[in-house]
Structure formats: structure tokens, C-alpha cells
Design a protein around this motif. Structure first.
Motif, PDB file in Angstrom:
ATOM      1  N   THR A  42     -27.067 -46.860  -8.073  1.00 53.33           N
ATOM      2  CA  THR A  42     -28.524 -46.842  -8.087  1.00 53.33           C
ATOM      3  C   THR A  42     -29.118 -48.143  -8.611  1.00 53.33           C
ATOM      4  OG1 THR A  42     -28.446 -45.788 -10.264  1.00 53.33           O
ATOM      5  CG2 THR A  42     -28.616 -44.348  -8.343  1.00 53.33           C
ATOM      6  N   HIS A  43     -28.312 -49.016  -9.187  1.00 50.78           N
ATOM      7  CA  HIS A  43     -28.823 -50.283  -9.702  1.00 50.78           C
ATOM      8  C   HIS A  43     -28.251 -51.415  -8.861  1.00 50.78           C
ATOM      9  CE1 HIS A  43     -30.706 -53.156 -12.072  1.00 50.78           C
ATOM     10  NE2 HIS A  43     -30.048 -53.076 -13.204  1.00 50.78           N
ATOM     11  N   TYR A  44     -29.137 -52.296  -8.400  1.00 47.10           N
ATOM     12  CA  TYR A  44     -28.680 -53.375  -7.523  1.00 47.10           C
ATOM     13  C   TYR A  44     -27.717 -54.322  -8.240  1.00 47.10           C
ATOM     14  CZ  TYR A  44     -32.464 -55.938  -9.899  1.00 47.10           C
ATOM     15  OH  TYR A  44     -33.283 -56.507 -10.831  1.00 47.10           O
ATOM     16  N   ALA A  45     -27.744 -54.382  -9.585  1.00 39.70           N
ATOM     17  CA  ALA A  45     -26.833 -55.269 -10.299  1.00 39.70           C
ATOM     18  C   ALA A  45     -25.379 -54.863 -10.104  1.00 39.70           C
ATOM     19  CB  ALA A  45     -27.179 -55.287 -11.790  1.00 39.70           C
ATOM     20  N   ARG A 102     -23.351 -45.890 -17.606  1.00 41.21           N
ATOM     21  CA  ARG A 102     -23.692 -45.471 -16.254  1.00 41.21           C
ATOM     22  C   ARG A 102     -25.010 -44.715 -16.299  1.00 41.21           C
ATOM     23  NH1 ARG A 102     -19.673 -44.436 -12.527  1.00 41.21           N
ATOM     24  NH2 ARG A 102     -21.441 -44.029 -11.136  1.00 41.21           N
ATOM     25  N   PHE A 103     -25.796 -44.861 -15.244  1.00 37.42           N
ATOM     26  CA  PHE A 103     -27.046 -44.106 -15.089  1.00 37.42           C
ATOM     27  C   PHE A 103     -28.021 -44.361 -16.250  1.00 37.42           C
ATOM     28  CE2 PHE A 103     -23.516 -41.314 -13.612  1.00 37.42           C
ATOM     29  CZ  PHE A 103     -23.649 -41.553 -12.260  1.00 37.42           C
ATOM     30  N   ASP A 107     -35.008 -39.828 -12.107  1.00 36.21           N
ATOM     31  CA  ASP A 107     -33.888 -39.886 -13.044  1.00 36.21           C
ATOM     32  C   ASP A 107     -32.855 -38.813 -12.726  1.00 36.21           C
ATOM     33  OD1 ASP A 107     -32.545 -40.839 -15.476  1.00 36.21           O
ATOM     34  OD2 ASP A 107     -33.144 -38.922 -16.326  1.00 36.21           O
ATOM     35  N   LEU A 108     -33.313 -37.599 -12.448  1.00 31.23           N
ATOM     36  CA  LEU A 108     -32.378 -36.533 -12.072  1.00 31.23           C
ATOM     37  C   LEU A 108     -31.781 -36.807 -10.701  1.00 31.23           C
ATOM     38  CD1 LEU A 108     -31.034 -33.833 -12.590  1.00 31.23           C
ATOM     39  CD2 LEU A 108     -33.107 -32.680 -11.798  1.00 31.23           C
ATOM     40  N   SER A 109     -32.544 -37.400  -9.799  1.00 29.16           N
ATOM     41  CA  SER A 109     -32.020 -37.695  -8.461  1.00 29.16           C
ATOM     42  C   SER A 109     -30.859 -38.683  -8.528  1.00 29.16           C
ATOM     43  CB  SER A 109     -33.134 -38.258  -7.568  1.00 29.16           C
ATOM     44  OG  SER A 109     -34.145 -37.302  -7.357  1.00 29.16           O
ATOM     45  N   ARG A 110     -30.978 -39.726  -9.356  1.00 23.62           N
ATOM     46  CA  ARG A 110     -29.873 -40.689  -9.426  1.00 23.62           C
ATOM     47  C   ARG A 110     -28.638 -40.077 -10.078  1.00 23.62           C
ATOM     48  NH1 ARG A 110     -30.757 -45.380 -14.020  1.00 23.62           N
ATOM     49  NH2 ARG A 110     -31.518 -44.100 -15.718  1.00 23.62           N
ATOM     50  N   LEU A 111     -28.824 -39.118 -10.986  1.00 21.70           N
ATOM     51  CA  LEU A 111     -27.671 -38.432 -11.553  1.00 21.70           C
ATOM     52  C   LEU A 111     -26.980 -37.569 -10.502  1.00 21.70           C
ATOM     53  CD1 LEU A 111     -29.099 -37.358 -15.029  1.00 21.70           C
ATOM     54  CD2 LEU A 111     -27.223 -38.953 -14.634  1.00 21.70           C
ATOM     55  N   LEU A 164     -36.101 -53.368  -3.307  1.00 22.96           N
ATOM     56  CA  LEU A 164     -35.328 -53.982  -4.391  1.00 22.96           C
ATOM     57  C   LEU A 164     -36.079 -53.732  -5.690  1.00 22.96           C
ATOM     58  CD1 LEU A 164     -32.843 -55.781  -5.024  1.00 22.96           C
ATOM     59  CD2 LEU A 164     -34.372 -57.736  -4.863  1.00 22.96           C
ATOM     60  N   ALA A 165     -35.691 -52.671  -6.381  1.00 19.98           N
ATOM     61  CA  ALA A 165     -36.397 -52.262  -7.592  1.00 19.98           C
ATOM     62  C   ALA A 165     -35.385 -51.746  -8.603  1.00 19.98           C
ATOM     63  CB  ALA A 165     -37.444 -51.186  -7.265  1.00 19.98           C
ATOM     64  N   CYS A 166     -35.883 -51.306  -9.729  1.00 14.22           N
ATOM     65  CA  CYS A 166     -35.025 -50.723 -10.750  1.00 14.22           C
ATOM     66  C   CYS A 166     -34.455 -49.410 -10.236  1.00 14.22           C
ATOM     67  CB  CYS A 166     -35.822 -50.502 -12.027  1.00 14.22           C
ATOM     68  SG  CYS A 166     -37.055 -49.178 -11.905  1.00 14.22           S
ATOM     69  N   PRO A 167     -33.455 -48.823 -10.924  1.00 15.89           N
ATOM     70  CA  PRO A 167     -32.854 -47.578 -10.409  1.00 15.89           C
ATOM     71  C   PRO A 167     -33.849 -46.448 -10.191  1.00 15.89           C
ATOM     72  CG  PRO A 167     -31.468 -48.528 -12.118  1.00 15.89           C
ATOM     73  CD  PRO A 167     -32.719 -49.347 -12.078  1.00 15.89           C
ATOM     74  N   LEU A 168     -34.845 -46.332 -11.056  1.00 18.32           N
ATOM     75  CA  LEU A 168     -35.828 -45.263 -10.883  1.00 18.32           C
ATOM     76  C   LEU A 168     -36.845 -45.617  -9.803  1.00 18.32           C
ATOM     77  CD1 LEU A 168     -36.508 -44.158 -14.574  1.00 18.32           C
ATOM     78  CD2 LEU A 168     -34.770 -43.364 -12.977  1.00 18.32           C
ATOM     79  N   GLY A 169     -37.211 -46.884  -9.720  1.00 25.71           N
ATOM     80  CA  GLY A 169     -38.168 -47.288  -8.700  1.00 25.71           C
ATOM     81  C   GLY A 169     -37.611 -47.182  -7.300  1.00 25.71           C
ATOM     82  N   ALA A 170     -36.312 -47.460  -7.124  1.00 24.23           N
ATOM     83  CA  ALA A 170     -35.703 -47.369  -5.798  1.00 24.23           C
ATOM     84  C   ALA A 170     -35.607 -45.934  -5.308  1.00 24.23           C
ATOM     85  CB  ALA A 170     -34.312 -47.994  -5.819  1.00 24.23           C
ATOM     86  N   LEU A 171     -35.610 -44.964  -6.234  1.00 24.34           N
ATOM     87  CA  LEU A 171     -35.526 -43.548  -5.856  1.00 24.34           C
ATOM     88  C   LEU A 171     -36.840 -42.826  -6.092  1.00 24.34           C
ATOM     89  CD1 LEU A 171     -32.018 -42.651  -7.350  1.00 24.34           C
ATOM     90  CD2 LEU A 171     -32.588 -43.115  -4.970  1.00 24.34           C
ATOM     91  N   ALA A 172     -37.924 -43.567  -6.299  1.00 16.42           N
ATOM     92  CA  ALA A 172     -39.213 -42.931  -6.512  1.00 16.42           C
ATOM     93  C   ALA A 172     -39.569 -42.078  -5.303  1.00 16.42           C
ATOM     94  CB  ALA A 172     -40.295 -43.980  -6.747  1.00 16.42           C
TER      95      ALA A 172
END
Length: 489
Positions: free
Chosen positions: A382-385, A198-199, A233-237, A339-347
Motif C-alpha cells: 500500500t506504500h509506494y516506497a 508494516r501497515f 486504514d482497514l482496507s489496506r489491512l 501517487l499518494a500515501c497508503p491511506l490516500g491511495a485507498l481513499a
């Protein structure tokens, strides 16, 4: 107008490359960039051409690192200094264009699996961590030695977590150490069961234990920029961690801690607001934010079916990195989904810079799928997958005859009653329907046309069939300062 839809070549030369990092002393290059491990990776593969990807803040060391690797391995190195989307993603497309046989990614990474089968090695960096200060900070925030706690960190501090856990384990009995979840090498099969992922991290949970039972102690960040909005990264956590469980962050330099519970609540409230905006939207813009991460095509098709099932229209836009100038060309779009990676979507996005909100795929799923669990019960993915079939978090759309589509819904923003959406199958030709107009004209029925018809100024009026036909005549000759038919006076 071309620069409004794609970044011009001059922009790459004129833009500032963020905050430049300090140059690493030459004696420390081997330790900071793990050059010995990287050289072994290149030799084992027998690569002759290797791409080195650096983020902006590490470009100052790129030439020295490439020169030392070329001298050690005898292979040709290519530096990838600018990516089309985000530096956290592997630029496998750029590496393939350079004819590289392998890619070395330096700096923070989202660790998303690549879409192309290219061997990749990650060098996250090794930031110095004051272990004694972090131990004191952990003991101050966790007085109960039996409380379950997970040790987390930013990518550059992951190397110090085991050493920190060694100092804490004599007292703390239920301590869990996370580790980066690096993608498996191409063609390799792992026979051993993997721990929970996860994450972008592995969590070696004991049988019968759940991650939701644990609090978190995060080592990372700095006092200079304590706002977690600046760290995706901290935001998605914070968004994905179990609400109600303690979450503390600790600066690895000074040992100063901060309770992130209040900030996590603000982030969740912001995301719930974006879900409401997506429910009110009639037109959704799907922004292609990555081309190098696996399953991006499947995720795009899933989001298109999702919006169609909810009675919304969608546009797919491939604009590179989204900017306010690019997105301002589509005023008929109510919300955008990146539609981006987990970090890109929360940039982080500058407040007020975009005229329409930018959502993550999970928020669109919560807005358009009536079977999605309500807030408080649904995880923030946070991940579209994780939204696609085959994932344990996948929630299929209810059938057209389900009562979930008829449930009354009131907007929490406008207070208006939302009408139930009309179901349209994925092979419906409604998006290509032609609407007859007077004078036997045919035009495609689209939200853009409806939006244009509602504007007071619609451009030059063509007045088809109302202008008399005349013969072509010669116009004025010359330049504006002196036409031929004008006098010299």
C-alpha cells in the motif's frame, strides 16, 4: 476552464466540511488532545511558532486547543484547517509557509515519513473502548487459546490495546500487540533493532516467527458505517493480510464483531480487475497525490520508467485532490494512478463518479512488471516506497533480452491478445520524437494527438493554405442589441 484543472478559491468557502464532530467539553480537552504531552514537546524544542493541523471533523475544537496551548507554552499557534491533498498526511509545506518551527498533527494519520525535516508530533486521539465487551468478543471468535492472533486497532483506539492484551494474556499464550509506527524524530538514530514495520504499525515478532502465521482482531469502526470501504486504514489491512488467515473486526463501543474474510476477498477481486485494466491501457495518467511525503519524486520517476518499459505512454498531472471534473479533461487517458500515501491511495471513491478507474502504484507495478509474482504469491503493497530499490519487496525490471517480455498475454476483460511491449530505456528520446506531416509541418507525436485524430469532431478546421488572403476590413460597431449599421425600426 481554469476551475476544471484546479479547485477555485470559492470552492473552499462553499464546500461542506464533511460531518461536523461534536465539540469536546473544555475539561476533557487535555485528555483527548494530550495537551500536556504536546506542551512538553513544544518546550523541549523551544519553538516560538507552531502549526496545528486538524482534520475537518475536529476543527470545532481547534480554537480552544490553540488558545490553551498558547497560554501554556507562550508560543504562537497557527491552525491548518485545509490541506491540498489529504488530512492524514502531514502538511509540512503549509507549516513552512506559516514560518512554523514544528507541526502538531491531530487525528488519524498515515504516519508516512515527511519529505522536509520538520519536527512533528502526532496526537491520534483516545476513543473510549469497552474493554469487557471486547474481551468477550475476542473469546467468542478465538476459542483456541494457542492460536496466534495479532491485536490491531484504528489509530484512536491504539491506547487501549495493551490494556486489552493484559486481560487476555492469562488465557491466550500467543498474543501479539501492534503499535503505531511513528516516524523517528529529525536527526535521531536508533541503535536498537526496530521490530517489523508494516501497515504503519510495529509488530514485535519473536525470532523465527512470521506475520503471515497470525490471525487478526481489529478494534475500530462503528455500527453506523460498517462498510470497510469507508475506512482506508482497514482496507489496506484486509488487502495486505495473509489470505486464509482469520480477520475479525470489533466495534469498540458495543463489542459487535464481524468476519472480514468475505470483504477482503471482494477487495482483492476489485484490485485484480484494476490490474487487468492497467494491462489493457495504452495511456496512463500519473496523479501527484502528495508533495509532503518522502521519496515521492523517486516513486514518480519509477512509475514513469515502468510505463515506458511496458510500451505505454504516461502523463504526470498535478491537480490537487482528484475530482471527476478535473480528470474528465483527459479523455485519452485509459487509467489513472494516484501517487499518494497508503491511506490516500485507498481513499474511497464514489462508484461511477470517475469515468476512468484510479489505481494504486502497486497495481501498476503488477501490470507492467513481468517479473512481479503472480496473484496469490505477491503481497499487496500500500506504500509506494515499498516498490523502490532498497525495499525488501522491490522487484527489478527484467533486462530487454529477457523472455518474460515475450510471454503471450491475453486480456481477461476483452479477450484480445496483448502484443509484447517494445523496450525503451529511460534516456530514450522517443517521447520527444517529431513526426513529419505534409506541407513541412512538424508536430509532437503523442497519444493525445492520436486520440484527437480518431474523433469525428476535432474543433474548428484551420484549413491552412486553402483560404485566400484578403485585406482586413472594418467590422460591425456597437452592441448586439443595436449595431450602428442597423436601422431604428
Amino acid at each position: 476552464m481554469e476551475s476544471m484543472f484546479s479547485s477555485p478559491a470559492e470552492a473552499a468557502l462553499q464546500r461542506e466540511a464533511g460531518v461536523p464532530g461534536l465539540l469536546t467539553p473544555l475539561p476533557d480537552l487535555d485528555r483527548v488532545y494530550e495537551l500536556e504531552r504536546v506542551a512538553g514537546f513544544i518546550r523541549d524544542l523551544g519553538c516560538e511558532r507552531v502549526a496545528l493541523q486538524f482534520p475537518d471533523q475536529l476543527l470545532g475544537d481547534a480554537v480552544a486547543v490553540a488558545a490553551q496551548l498558547e497560554e501554556t507554552t507562550g508560543s504562537k499557534m497557527f491552525i491548518l484547517g485545509d490541506t491540498a491533498y489529504g488530512s492524514c498526511c502531514m502538511d509540512v509545506l503549509g507549516a513552512e509557509q506559516a514560518g512554523a518551527q514544528a507541526l502538531i498533527h491531530f487525528g488519524p494519520a498515515c504516519l508516512s515519513p515527511p519529505a522536509c525535516p520538520l519536527p512533528v508530533a502526532f496526537v491520534l486521539g483516545q476513543r473510549s473502548v469497552a474493554l469487557e465487551l471486547c474481551v468477550k468478543a475476542f473469546e467468542a471468535q478465538n476459542p483456541d487459546p494457542k492460536a496466534p492472533v495479532v491485536l490491531l486497532s484504528e489509530p484512536a483506539c491504539a491506547h487501549a490495546l495493551e490494556a486489552l492484551a493484559t486481560l487476555l494474556r492469562p488465557r491466550y499464550l500467543d498474543l501479539l500487540v501492534s503499535s503505531p509506527a511513528f516516524p523517528l524524530p529529525v536527526g535521531s538514530l536508533s541503535l536498537e533493532p526496530k521490530p517489523l514495520e508494516r501497515f504503519g504499525r510495529y509488530f514485535p515478532l519473536a525470532p523465527g516467527r512470521r506475520l503471515e502465521e497470525y490471525g487478526a482482531f481489529y478494534v475500530g469502526g462503528s455500527e453506523a458505517s460498517p462498510d470497510p470501504d469507508l475506512d482506508p486504514d482497514l482496507s489496506r489491512l484486509l488487502l495486505g493480510w495473509a489470505p486464509g488467515r482469520p480477520f475479525f473486526s470489533c466495534c469498540p463501543d458495543t463489542g459487535k464483531t464481524q468476519d472480514e474474510g468475505a470483504q477482503a476477498g471482494r477487495l482483492r477481486a476489485r484490485r485484480r480487475y484494476l490490474v487487468e485494466r492497467a494491462r489493457d491501457a495504452r495511456v496512463v495518467g500519473l496523479l501527484a497525490g502528495t508533495l509532503g511525503v518522502a521519496q515521492h519524486r523517486e516513486a514518480l520517476a519509477h512509475l514513469r520508467n515502468l510505463t515506458q518499459a511496458a510500451g505505454k505512454r504516461s502523463y504526470v498531472l498535478a491537480l490537487g485532490r482528484p475530482t471527476p471534473a478535473k480528470l474528465a479533461n483527459f479523455p485519452e487517458v485509459d487509467v489513472f494512478v494516484l501517487l499518494a500515501c497508503p491511506l490516500g491511495a485507498l481513499a474511497p471513491q464514489l462508484s461511477g463518479s470517475f469515468f476512468r478507474p484510479i489505481l494504486a502504484p502497486c497495481e501498476l507495478e503488477a501490470a507492467c512488471n513481468p517479473a512481479w509474482p503472480p496473484p496469490g504469491l505477491a503481497p499487496h503493497l500500500t506504500h509506494y516506497a515499498d516498490l523502490l530499490p532498497g525495499s525488501p519487496f522491490h522487484v527489478p525490471l527484467p533486462p530487454p533480452e529477457s523472455e518474460l517480455w515475450e510471454t503471450p498475454d491475453v486480456s481477461l476483460i476483452t479477450g484480445a491478445l496483448r502484443p509484447p511491449p517494445a523496450w525503451k530505456s529511460s534516456n530514450d528520446s522517443g517521447s520527444l520524437a517529431l513526426t513529419p506531416r505534409p506541407q513541412l509541418e512538424l508536430a509532437e507525436s503523442s497519444p493525445a494527438a492520436s486520440f484527437l485524430s480518431s474523433r469525428s469532431w476535432q474543433g474548428l478546421e484551420p484549413r491552412l493554405g486553402q483560404t485566400p488572403v484578403t485585406e482586413a476590413v472594418s467590422g460591425r460597431r456597437g452592441i448586439a442589441i443595436a449595431y450602428e449599421d442597423e436601422g431604428n425600426g
